[in-house]
Enzyme design. Sequence first.
Site, PDB file in Angstrom:
ATOM      1  CG  MET A   1      80.279 -59.002  31.020  1.00  0.00           C
ATOM      2  SD  MET A   1      81.837 -58.806  30.173  1.00  0.00           S
ATOM      3  CE  MET A   1      81.438 -58.780  28.483  1.00  0.00           C
ATOM      4  N   PRO A   2      80.076 -55.123  30.129  1.00  0.00           N
ATOM      5  CG  PRO A   2      80.380 -53.978  28.119  1.00  0.00           C
ATOM      6  CD  PRO A   2      79.403 -54.852  28.851  1.00  0.00           C
ATOM      7  CG  LEU A   3      83.178 -52.677  36.059  1.00  0.00           C
ATOM      8  CD1 LEU A   3      81.886 -52.354  36.802  1.00  0.00           C
ATOM      9  CD2 LEU A   3      84.099 -53.526  36.923  1.00  0.00           C
TER      10      LEU A   3
END
Length: 135
Positions: A1-3
């Site tokens: 989920m980190p972008l």
Amino acid sequence: MPLLRFDLIEGRSDAEIQALLDAAHRAMLAAFAVPERDRYQIVHEHKPSRMIVEDTGLGIPRTDKVVLLQVTTRPRGRAAKERFYRLLVEELERSCAIQPSDVMVSIVENTDEDWSFGHGRGQFLTGELPGGGKG
């Protein structure tokens, strides 16, 4: 989920960019303990005259291999962030011959309600993804 959003000076081959993305993903997996397929990466390439990355007066030398990385993520603790910084430069140096002095990172934090992975729903909020509702 980190972008992860990478800003680079144009000129790298597709293979070099893939190696850079893979190295960053390995660092992210180790530091933030995210799932393997939790991979969201975007590369922006710029002409040399369109990207200026100085050193905030720290005397850090930069080359045309400079990598500016912005990470948008749920809140992470100080230890996890410091581990990510260290692992990232180690991976990039080992896999891509990018010097640690050419790596700049900015982490932007947000919360579960700030993410929708598709279908018009906030999957952390609906319970489709674990860990939702923690704030």
